[in-house]
Each structure stands twice: as C-alpha cells, then as structure tokens.
Design an enzyme around this catalytic site. Structure first.
Site, PDB file in Angstrom:
ATOM      1  CG  HIS A 263       1.182  -6.460  15.737  1.00 35.82           C
ATOM      2  ND1 HIS A 263       1.281  -5.791  16.944  1.00 35.82           N
ATOM      3  CD2 HIS A 263       1.897  -7.603  15.879  1.00 35.82           C
ATOM      4  CE1 HIS A 263       2.003  -6.518  17.769  1.00 35.82           C
ATOM      5  NE2 HIS A 263       2.402  -7.618  17.151  1.00 35.82           N
ATOM      6  CG  HIS A 300       1.550 -15.632  18.171  1.00 35.43           C
ATOM      7  ND1 HIS A 300       1.078 -14.526  18.854  1.00 35.43           N
ATOM      8  CD2 HIS A 300       2.683 -16.002  18.803  1.00 35.43           C
ATOM      9  CE1 HIS A 300       1.888 -14.247  19.848  1.00 35.43           C
ATOM     10  NE2 HIS A 300       2.866 -15.122  19.854  1.00 35.43           N
ATOM     11  CG  ASP A 306       9.724 -24.932  23.085  1.00 32.33           C
ATOM     12  OD1 ASP A 306       8.797 -25.285  22.326  1.00 32.33           O
ATOM     13  OD2 ASP A 306      10.192 -25.645  23.988  1.00 32.33           O
ATOM     14  CG  HIS A 336       1.125 -17.905  22.930  1.00 33.01           C
ATOM     15  ND1 HIS A 336       1.697 -18.922  22.203  1.00 33.01           N
ATOM     16  CD2 HIS A 336       1.907 -16.820  22.742  1.00 33.01           C
ATOM     17  CE1 HIS A 336       2.795 -18.475  21.618  1.00 33.01           C
ATOM     18  NE2 HIS A 336       2.948 -17.199  21.908  1.00 33.01           N
TER      19      HIS A 336
HETATM   20 FE   LIG Z   1       4.228 -15.496  21.260  1.00 34.19          FE
END
Ligand SMILES: [Fe+2]
EC number: 1.13.11.5
Length: 385
Positions: A263, A300, A306, A336
C-alpha cells in the site's frame, strides 16, 4: 509554477513601444507574485488597466461557524446543499481556517460581472458540467474532472454551458497553489517521476481583445468584503501576454497514479501544494501486487492534520454509507480507516474505480453553520462493531 507560455501579439522587447495598427500604444502591465521575485506575466492592454471610475462596497463577508461541540469525524452529504445563482453567488462555504476556505457551488447562471480573489489562488474542481472560464489571459473551456487553477490577480468569470448541470468544489487559498516542489527540477520542469507533466496542463486556448466601451464591473474579494470597481472599458482588453503566471486547467483523469507492491501512502496522490494544505487526487488504479498485499488503507492517525475527502465517482473502497459528493472530515488525532469488513474484503481485489479529491490541512478547520445542516450524525459510530 507553470511553464513559459504566450498568447496573442507581443513586442520583441519588453518595456518598449508596442503599437496597434492605428498607431496607439498598448498599455503594458506586469502581473507577478512574491514582490517581483515569483512567477510573472506581461500583458498588453488596449486601455490602461488603472482607469477605474467608481469604487463601492458591494457586500461584507462573515463566515458563520458552528458552535463548538465534541470533536468528531464528520460526514457532510453535500448532495443536499442546493444553491443557485452565478459561480460566486452559489458558493456555500463549508469549512475554513486562516489558510484555506472550502466551498461547494452549483451555478445556475453566467456571471454578469468579472471577479478577482485578492488574497491567494483558487482551485475550482469541476465535478459536473462544462463551460467557459474567461479571463484577461483568454478563453479556457472546462469539463468534468478539471481542476481550474486561477492565480490571485487574474480577473475572470465563469459562463456555464446552459445545457449541463454544474457542481463545483471550490478551494480558496491564502497564498499560492502550485505543483509540489519535489515534482520539479531546478529549472522548474516536471521530473520524470512526477504524476503529471507540462503536456497535461491546459493554458487558455484563445485570446480575444475586447475593444468595447460601456460600464464594466469587476468585483474583488479581499479583507472580508467584496468591493466593486467600475470601468468604462472592457476588462478583457488584452492583445497579447507572455510569462509563467496564467490560469490553467488540469484534468484529474490526467493524473497518473503511482502504485506499488504494498500500500502506497497518500503523498503519492499529491497534486498541488499551498501554504498550510495539500490537494491530492485518488484516481482509478491497479491495486498493490505483493501476493499478501492488503489493498485497503491501514488505520491511521494524522495527528497534526485535518483530512478532508470529497468523493467524486466510483465505489470508495474503504467506506460504507458514502455517496457521490459526500465530504468527510477527520480532524486531528482521531484514528480512522476502512469500515468493518472493508479491510479483509479488499484482499484479492485488483483495481479500484474510485475518484476523490483530498485536502489535508495542517491547522484545524472550523465547520460553518451551513456544513452542519448537511451532517450525517451517525458517521462517528460507523466503525463500531
Ligand atoms: Fe485518512
């Protein structure tokens, strides 16, 4: 940073006499950034660009932010945000900090005036619709997937094609929006490893000097207000220009994805950089090809960012409940990642057709009252078993 370009008629030598066929002098204007040390262009006007005859306050602008509540993941269903009017009036500001303001817009009318944002560059991402971006630098047709990059100082307006519904994501920077420096060599040319190159950037296509007299209105947004400037001559009276500063289009379909055996992190998707934030493009691509690869992203926590994602098309592989034009905001420090089932479910998948624009800011964003009206309040709990 863009490359050198010229359009129309210009003299051989800078700052010398350049005359129209009737003998009158063209009026040279240098438009540049960073106090004569950044990129710049020289424009040749039929009339002095200084000849304003009336100035008045059009309106003041005050973003209304939400009341402070619990810091949480946010999901805004911007499909519900209905707006109308021209490409400026239809903007609905959703979030902002001192460095960037992010809005959505659904213009239904052409702009009857010209416009300039005086604090920085703008990127208008065209989600739906086609039309014309006209400026002193010429005419540029836009289509779905275009990022329109408009430098501060450029006077422009948008004339949507009446046959197509319009949907735009608008990013206003307090500074300059440029390709990442790591994509460029010391001469400013795109490097071979960059995911796009000069050929992918579309400068204005044609230049029409408008020699018309009447009453012409230019609205300038700066310092929390819009000021109107009236001129007797058409503001798009440029016969020629050259330089590095001009509006251009870059289509997200021309972003060449970088993939790997395992990834790849979001910086491989970076498209632009600006003071305090980056813009990334998630485009259809082949997945990772290690035999044990997990294509979905790992969980992560970007503790000092943000993360704003605007979902454009396709089936976004790691999130459930996300729809077209959804916008998620993951504020700093909240872990998240893929929704339940998506992590394992991605194993063995070979490709994704997702299309999304990400804006990562390095300072906290505040959401507006308009944004809260679009919020999916259950989103913070969507990872719970
Ligand atoms: Fe993210």
């Amino acid at each position: 940073m863009t490359y050198y370009y010229r359009l129309g008629t210009i003299p051989h030598k800078r700052h010398t006499q350049f005359r129209a066929s009737n003998g009158s002098l063209y009026h040279e204007e240098l438009m540049g950034i960073r106090g004569f040390t950044g990129i710049q262009s020289l424009l040749y006007h039929l009339y002095p660009p200084t000849q304003v005859y009336k100035v008045f306050l059009e309106q003041t602008i005050a973003l209304e932010f939400e009341d402070v509540g619990a810091l949480r993941h946010r999901h805004l269903r911007t499909q519900k945000a209905l707006s109308e009017g021209d490409a400026i009036a239809s903007r609905i500001p959703l979030m902002a900090n001192g460095e960037v303001c992010i809005s959505v817009a659904q213009p239904t009318e052409p702009m009857s005036y010209w416009y300039r944002f005086a604090h920085g560059d703008e990127v208008i991402f065209i989600h739906e619709g086609s039309g014309l971006l006209e400026s002193q630098y010429g005419e540029l047709h836009y289509h779905p997937g275009d990022y329109l990059v408009i430098p501060t100082g450029v006077i422009w307006r948008i004339l949507p094609d009446s046959s197509t519904a319009q949907r735009m994501l608008v990013i206003e920077a307090q500074g300059h929006i440029e390709p990442p420096a790591r994509y460029l060599n010391r001469y400013g040319q795109f490097l071979e490893h960059a995911p796009y190159s000069e050929r992918d950037l579309r400068p204005p296509e044609t230049l029409t000097p408008h020699d018309e007299m009447g009453e012409f209105e230019v609205r300038v947004k700066a310092r929390d207000r819009i000021t109107t400037y009236l001129y007797h001559h058409h503001p798009l009276d440029v016969a020629g220009w050259d330089g590095y500063l001009y509006p251009y289009a870059f289509n997200i379909a021309d972003f060449e994805p970088v993939t790997g055996r395992i990834h790849q992190p979001p910086p491989v998707h970076q498209t632009f950089e600006a003071p305090g934030f980056v813009i990334c493009s998630f485009v259809p691509r082949l997945f990772d090809y290690h035999p044990l690869a997990i294509p979905a992203p790992y969980n992560h926590s970007n503790v000092d960012s943000d993360e704003v994602l605007y979902y454009v098309e396709g089936n976004f592989m790691s999130r459930k409940g996300i729809e077209r034009s959804s916008m998620t905001v993951h504020p700093n420090g909240i872990p998240h990642g893929p929704h339940p089932g998506m992590y394992e479910g991605s194993i063995g998948k070979e490709r994704t057709d997702e299309l999304a624009v990400m804006i990562d800011t390095f300072r906290p964003l505040k959401l507006t009252r308009q944004a809260v009206e679009l919020e999916d309040m259950q989103y913070p709990y969507s990872w719970a078993a």
